[in-house]
Every structure is written in structure tokens, then in C-alpha cells.
Motif scaffolding. Sequence first.
Motif, PDB file in Angstrom:
ATOM      1  N   CYS A   4       0.829  -1.202   0.000  1.00 43.19           N
ATOM      2  CA  CYS A   4       0.000   0.000   0.000  1.00 43.19           C
ATOM      3  C   CYS A   4       0.869   1.260   0.000  1.00 43.19           C
ATOM      4  N   LEU A   5       0.571   2.172  -0.937  1.00 42.34           N
ATOM      5  CA  LEU A   5       1.350   3.413  -1.072  1.00 42.34           C
ATOM      6  C   LEU A   5       1.387   4.212   0.225  1.00 42.34           C
ATOM      7  N   PHE A   6       0.226   4.385   0.866  1.00 41.99           N
ATOM      8  CA  PHE A   6       0.210   5.234   2.067  1.00 41.99           C
ATOM      9  C   PHE A   6       0.825   4.518   3.271  1.00 41.99           C
ATOM     10  N   CYS A   7       0.748   3.179   3.315  1.00 40.85           N
ATOM     11  CA  CYS A   7       1.484   2.453   4.367  1.00 40.85           C
ATOM     12  C   CYS A   7       2.985   2.665   4.168  1.00 40.85           C
ATOM     13  N   SER A  92     -16.509   7.631  -6.976  1.00 42.15           N
ATOM     14  CA  SER A  92     -15.954   8.802  -6.273  1.00 42.15           C
ATOM     15  C   SER A  92     -14.610   9.220  -6.863  1.00 42.15           C
ATOM     16  N   GLY A  93     -13.984   8.297  -7.600  1.00 49.26           N
ATOM     17  CA  GLY A  93     -12.649   8.573  -8.120  1.00 49.26           C
ATOM     18  C   GLY A  93     -11.533   8.145  -7.184  1.00 49.26           C
ATOM     19  N   GLN A  94     -11.840   7.316  -6.176  1.00 46.60           N
ATOM     20  CA  GLN A  94     -10.790   6.857  -5.255  1.00 46.60           C
ATOM     21  C   GLN A  94      -9.715   6.095  -6.028  1.00 46.60           C
ATOM     22  N   VAL A  95      -8.463   6.499  -5.842  1.00 50.07           N
ATOM     23  CA  VAL A  95      -7.356   5.798  -6.514  1.00 50.07           C
ATOM     24  C   VAL A  95      -6.377   5.164  -5.523  1.00 50.07           C
ATOM     25  N   VAL A  96      -6.334   5.676  -4.305  1.00 49.29           N
ATOM     26  CA  VAL A  96      -5.457   5.083  -3.284  1.00 49.29           C
ATOM     27  C   VAL A  96      -6.359   4.415  -2.242  1.00 49.29           C
TER      28      VAL A  96
HETATM   29  P1  5GP Z   1      -8.205   9.705  -4.008  1.00 43.89           P
HETATM   30  O1  5GP Z   1      -8.608  10.028  -5.408  1.00 43.89           O
HETATM   31  O2  5GP Z   1      -7.837   8.239  -3.837  1.00 43.89           O
HETATM   32  O3  5GP Z   1      -9.194  10.197  -2.994  1.00 43.89           O
HETATM   33  O4  5GP Z   1      -6.922  10.589  -3.752  1.00 43.89           O
HETATM   34  C1  5GP Z   1      -5.609  10.128  -3.717  1.00 43.89           C
HETATM   35  C2  5GP Z   1      -4.744  11.358  -3.507  1.00 43.89           C
HETATM   36  O5  5GP Z   1      -3.430  10.924  -3.227  1.00 43.89           O
HETATM   37  C3  5GP Z   1      -4.665  12.264  -4.759  1.00 43.89           C
HETATM   38  O6  5GP Z   1      -5.102  13.578  -4.403  1.00 43.89           O
HETATM   39  C4  5GP Z   1      -3.188  12.215  -5.141  1.00 43.89           C
HETATM   40  O7  5GP Z   1      -2.693  13.452  -5.623  1.00 43.89           O
HETATM   41  C5  5GP Z   1      -2.519  11.799  -3.833  1.00 43.89           C
HETATM   42  N1  5GP Z   1      -1.287  11.041  -4.035  1.00 43.89           N
HETATM   43  C6  5GP Z   1      -1.102   9.996  -4.883  1.00 43.89           C
HETATM   44  N2  5GP Z   1       0.154   9.510  -4.765  1.00 43.89           N
HETATM   45  C7  5GP Z   1       0.769  10.283  -3.825  1.00 43.89           C
HETATM   46  C8  5GP Z   1       2.091  10.277  -3.265  1.00 43.89           C
HETATM   47  O8  5GP Z   1       2.962   9.459  -3.603  1.00 43.89           O
HETATM   48  N3  5GP Z   1       2.371  11.225  -2.332  1.00 43.89           N
HETATM   49  C9  5GP Z   1       1.428  12.138  -1.929  1.00 43.89           C
HETATM   50  N4  5GP Z   1       1.826  13.036  -0.992  1.00 43.89           N
HETATM   51  N5  5GP Z   1       0.183  12.163  -2.419  1.00 43.89           N
HETATM   52  C10 5GP Z   1      -0.145  11.255  -3.359  1.00 43.89           C
END
Ligand code: 5GP
Length: 114
Positions: A4-7, A92-96
Motif C-alpha cells: 500500500c502506497l500510504f502504508c 468517487s474517483g478513489q485511486v489510493v
Molecule cells: P483519491 O482520489 O484516492 O481520494 O486521492 C488520492 C490522492 O493521493 C490524490 O489527491 C493524489 O494526488 C494523492 N497522491 C497519490 N500519490 C501520492 C504520493 O505518492 N504522495 C502524496 N503526498 N500524495 C499522493
Amino acid sequence: MSDCLFCKIIEGEIPSKKVYEDDTVLGFEDIKPNAKEHYLFISKDHSKNVNDMSEKNPDSIVHVYNAIRKFTRENGLEESGFRVVTNTNRNSGQVVFHTHFHVLGGEPLKGFGA
Ligand code: 5GP
Ligand code: ZN
């Protein structure tokens, strides 16, 4: 090892511009800001989205909102105003898929009746 990217951001494997940290919550700048100020607040306890979070660890929602209150109060965003957004799944556009709360402000925000 988490995929996971945020983990990875929590573990420091991927760098981020941290603006807030306590035992259970991290706040950092969004890499692609949608407003003059755009931060992401996350629980260190992984969940996929806000429904998953409220099912698995409802206290963590309170911890995230306490962190948002402290942060926005200390940096002037509470006074000027801010918006919290959390996206869930495809439409919703969730990507993470590590639950995150967008904190947007620093300028007048469009949409949602504004
Ligand atoms: P979602 O669309 O999932 O709600 O938002 C994901 C957010 O994570 C986006 O606003 C995107 O710019 C941000 N994001 C994606 N990858 C990274 C990263 O590696 N670092 C940071 N600080 N933000 C990220
Ligand atoms: Zn995660």
C-alpha cells in the motif's frame, strides 16, 4: 511488506511532506494539490475506505478528526475555513485504497454550493 502506497509513506519508504504526526495519525501534503492548501490525513492502521475503517476501527475516525482539528486550528485553516473529503470506490474517483481524508483550503473553494 505492505504493497500500500500510504502504508509505505507511514513507514518512511516513500518520502512525504509531513504536516502532522501523532501515535496513530499522519498528515502530509498532497502531491498534486487541488487547492492552495491540500493535505491528506490518514490513520496508521490500514483500512481501504471510510466504511472499512468504521467497521474495523471506529476509534481511528475520531483520532483522525481530532488531528484535523488540532492542525487546522494551529495553522489558521479553521479560522479561514476548510473542507474535508473522503472518496470511496469507483464513482468517487478513489485511486489510493488506504482511507484518507483530503483537507482543502487556503482559498475560496468552488462546488458544494459555494
Ligand atoms: P483519491 O482520489 O484516492 O481520494 O486521492 C488520492 C490522492 O493521493 C490524490 O489527491 C493524489 O494526488 C494523492 N497522491 C497519490 N500519490 C501520492 C504520493 O505518492 N504522495 C502524496 N503526498 N500524495 C499522493
Ligand atoms: Zn495502507
